[in-house]
Design a protein around this motif. Structure first.
Motif, PDB file in Angstrom:
ATOM      1  N   ALA A 153       0.968  -0.754  -0.104  1.00 18.09           N
ATOM      2  CA  ALA A 153       0.154  -0.259   0.365  1.00 18.09           C
ATOM      3  C   ALA A 153       0.757   1.165  -0.023  1.00 18.09           C
ATOM      4  N   GLY A 154       0.661   2.186  -0.722  1.00 13.23           N
ATOM      5  CA  GLY A 154       1.488   3.368  -1.004  1.00 13.23           C
ATOM      6  C   GLY A 154       2.837   3.043  -1.854  1.00 13.23           C
ATOM      7  N   TYR A 155       3.662   4.160  -2.766  1.00 11.16           N
ATOM      8  CA  TYR A 155       4.021   4.380  -3.540  1.00 11.16           C
ATOM      9  C   TYR A 155       5.046   3.571  -3.130  1.00 11.16           C
ATOM     10  N   ALA A 156       5.760   3.356  -1.835  1.00 15.00           N
ATOM     11  CA  ALA A 156       6.985   3.360  -1.944  1.00 15.00           C
ATOM     12  C   ALA A 156       6.793   1.914  -1.735  1.00 15.00           C
ATOM     13  N   ASP A 157       5.874   1.206  -1.208  1.00 14.47           N
ATOM     14  CA  ASP A 157       5.818  -0.495  -0.897  1.00 14.47           C
ATOM     15  C   ASP A 157       5.792  -1.262  -2.769  1.00 14.47           C
ATOM     16  N   VAL A 158       4.870  -0.199  -3.024  1.00 13.63           N
ATOM     17  CA  VAL A 158       3.760  -1.130  -4.360  1.00 13.63           C
ATOM     18  C   VAL A 158       5.529  -1.088  -5.486  1.00 13.63           C
ATOM     19  N   ALA A 159       6.565  -0.116  -4.790  1.00 10.38           N
ATOM     20  CA  ALA A 159       7.642  -0.056  -5.526  1.00 10.38           C
ATOM     21  C   ALA A 159       8.854  -0.498  -5.741  1.00 10.38           C
ATOM     22  N   LYS A 160       8.139  -1.348  -4.495  1.00 18.17           N
ATOM     23  CA  LYS A 160       9.356  -2.206  -3.345  1.00 18.17           C
ATOM     24  C   LYS A 160       8.929  -3.876  -3.796  1.00 18.17           C
ATOM     25  N   LEU A 161       7.448  -3.870  -4.397  1.00 18.88           N
ATOM     26  CA  LEU A 161       6.664  -5.339  -4.955  1.00 18.88           C
ATOM     27  C   LEU A 161       6.963  -5.173  -6.833  1.00 18.88           C
ATOM     28  N   ILE A 162       7.435  -4.193  -7.231  1.00 15.83           N
ATOM     29  CA  ILE A 162       7.651  -4.335  -8.725  1.00 15.83           C
ATOM     30  C   ILE A 162       9.375  -4.563  -8.450  1.00 15.83           C
ATOM     31  N   GLN A 163      10.139  -4.003  -7.831  1.00 13.44           N
ATOM     32  CA  GLN A 163      11.197  -4.395  -7.376  1.00 13.44           C
ATOM     33  C   GLN A 163      11.323  -6.197  -7.735  1.00 13.44           C
ATOM     34  N   ARG A 164      10.510  -6.617  -6.263  1.00 15.58           N
ATOM     35  CA  ARG A 164      10.806  -8.133  -5.611  1.00 15.58           C
ATOM     36  C   ARG A 164       9.875  -8.829  -7.198  1.00 15.58           C
ATOM     37  N   VAL A 165       9.565  -8.097  -7.981  1.00 15.31           N
ATOM     38  CA  VAL A 165       8.668  -9.108  -9.043  1.00 15.31           C
ATOM     39  C   VAL A 165       9.934  -9.572 -10.403  1.00 15.31           C
ATOM     40  N   GLN A 166      10.050  -8.261 -10.437  1.00 17.75           N
ATOM     41  CA  GLN A 166      11.197  -8.059 -11.886  1.00 17.75           C
ATOM     42  C   GLN A 166      12.362  -8.961 -11.127  1.00 17.75           C
ATOM     43  N   GLY A 167      12.715  -8.501  -9.900  1.00 19.82           N
ATOM     44  CA  GLY A 167      14.168  -9.218  -9.452  1.00 19.82           C
ATOM     45  C   GLY A 167      13.962 -10.492  -9.692  1.00 19.82           C
ATOM     46  N   GLY A 168      12.791 -10.715  -9.702  1.00 18.96           N
ATOM     47  CA  GLY A 168      12.691 -12.685  -9.991  1.00 18.96           C
ATOM     48  C   GLY A 168      12.537 -13.403 -10.912  1.00 18.96           C
ATOM     49  N   HIS A 169      12.591 -12.053 -12.408  1.00 18.35           N
ATOM     50  CA  HIS A 169      11.875 -12.740 -13.384  1.00 18.35           C
ATOM     51  C   HIS A 169      12.761 -11.629 -14.443  1.00 18.35           C
ATOM     52  N   ALA A 170      14.085 -12.146 -14.264  1.00 24.45           N
ATOM     53  CA  ALA A 170      14.859 -10.525 -14.909  1.00 24.45           C
ATOM     54  C   ALA A 170      14.187 -11.135 -16.939  1.00 24.45           C
ATOM     55  N   GLY A 171      14.463  -9.464 -17.082  1.00 27.27           N
ATOM     56  CA  GLY A 171      13.745  -9.801 -19.061  1.00 27.27           C
ATOM     57  C   GLY A 171      12.524 -10.089 -19.005  1.00 27.27           C
ATOM     58  N   PHE A 172      11.944 -10.300 -18.120  1.00 27.56           N
ATOM     59  CA  PHE A 172      10.083 -10.418 -18.239  1.00 27.56           C
ATOM     60  C   PHE A 172       9.163  -8.732 -18.704  1.00 27.56           C
ATOM     61  N   VAL A 173       8.264  -9.442 -19.603  1.00 26.02           N
ATOM     62  CA  VAL A 173       7.281  -8.302 -19.248  1.00 26.02           C
ATOM     63  C   VAL A 173       6.112  -8.218 -19.701  1.00 26.02           C
ATOM     64  N   PHE A 174       5.079  -7.822 -19.043  1.00 30.21           N
ATOM     65  CA  PHE A 174       3.849  -8.046 -19.019  1.00 30.21           C
ATOM     66  C   PHE A 174       2.977  -7.713 -20.495  1.00 30.21           C
ATOM     67  N   THR A 175       2.269  -8.693 -20.588  1.00 34.19           N
ATOM     68  CA  THR A 175       1.635  -8.099 -22.583  1.00 34.19           C
ATOM     69  C   THR A 175       0.019  -7.960 -22.122  1.00 34.19           C
ATOM     70  N   PRO A 176      -0.844  -7.247 -21.227  1.00 38.22           N
ATOM     71  CA  PRO A 176      -1.703  -7.527 -20.757  1.00 38.22           C
ATOM     72  C   PRO A 176      -3.153  -7.117 -22.330  1.00 38.22           C
ATOM     73  N   GLU A 177      -4.031  -7.395 -21.963  1.00 37.42           N
ATOM     74  CA  GLU A 177      -5.512  -6.601 -22.706  1.00 37.42           C
ATOM     75  C   GLU A 177      -5.462  -6.387 -22.576  1.00 37.42           C
ATOM     76  N   PRO A 178      -6.890  -5.973 -23.423  1.00 33.35           N
ATOM     77  CA  PRO A 178      -8.004  -4.760 -23.234  1.00 33.35           C
ATOM     78  C   PRO A 178      -8.216  -4.898 -22.009  1.00 33.35           C
ATOM     79  N   VAL A 179      -8.472  -4.121 -21.511  1.00 30.73           N
ATOM     80  CA  VAL A 179      -9.484  -4.334 -20.576  1.00 30.73           C
ATOM     81  C   VAL A 179     -10.876  -4.738 -20.573  1.00 30.73           C
ATOM     82  N   ALA A 180     -11.391  -5.462 -19.251  1.00 29.05           N
ATOM     83  CA  ALA A 180     -12.991  -5.752 -19.807  1.00 29.05           C
ATOM     84  C   ALA A 180     -13.801  -4.896 -17.637  1.00 29.05           C
ATOM     85  N   TRP A 181     -14.581  -3.818 -18.179  1.00 29.49           N
ATOM     86  CA  TRP A 181     -15.124  -2.682 -17.536  1.00 29.49           C
ATOM     87  C   TRP A 181     -16.453  -3.271 -17.190  1.00 29.49           C
ATOM     88  N   ASN A 182     -17.057  -2.640 -15.751  1.00 26.42           N
ATOM     89  CA  ASN A 182     -18.476  -3.275 -15.388  1.00 26.42           C
ATOM     90  C   ASN A 182     -18.464  -2.202 -13.923  1.00 26.42           C
TER      91      ASN A 182
END
Length: 139
Positions: free
Chosen positions: A68-97
């Motif tokens: 929660a909050g910018y600092a913790d989210v930045a740590k989460l992004i670093q954890r995700v990226q750090g465990g998967h070097a070179g990986f990228v997200f490829t999202p589909e279009p949003v479904a909205w309801n």
């Protein structure tokens, strides 16, 4: 009188559809910017982008915990990226309801972009992403 009621109902439906279309466009722009941040390997870029995309108390919950909050989210992004070097997200279009968005995505190296599949459930508050719940397809 019946004709007037039908015309009023059609006008209301058209207006609601137009509002829904606008909401989808705003949500899609935020989702695109969200995944740009998560795909950016340089944490120095994130701080400048967070306020335009996320509410100050943006909350993310995934299987590894919550942030929660910018600092913790930045740590989460670093954890995700750090465990998967070179990986990228490829999202589909949003479904909205009605205020809730769902985005399915792939995550993997460029030569296997769907190595991991999942979906995020987003909420928006005051024109910014307020929360994301992350679900990973464990098949």
């Amino acid at each position: 009188m019946r004709t007037l009621i039908v015309i009023a109902a059609m006008a209301a439906a058209t207006l609601a559809h137009g509002q829904q279309t606008d909401e989808v466009a705003v949500a899609q722009q935020l989702i695109n910017r969200h995944f740009e941040i998560w795909n950016d390997p340089d944490p120095r870029n994130w701080a400048a982008k967070f306020p335009a995309v996320y509410a100050e108390d943006f909350y993310v919950a995934d299987y590894g915990g919550a942030a929660a909050g910018y600092a913790d989210v930045a740590k989460l992004i670093q954890r995700v990226q750090g465990g998967h070097a070179g990986f990228v997200f490829t999202p589909e279009p949003v479904a909205w309801n009605h205020g809730v968005g769902r985005v399915t995505w792939g995550y993997g190296p460029r030569d296997n972009p769907n190595q991991v599949r999942g979906e995020d459930i987003f909420t928006i508050k005051n024109g910014k992403l307020a929360s994301a719940r992350v679900f990973i397809d464990k098949k």
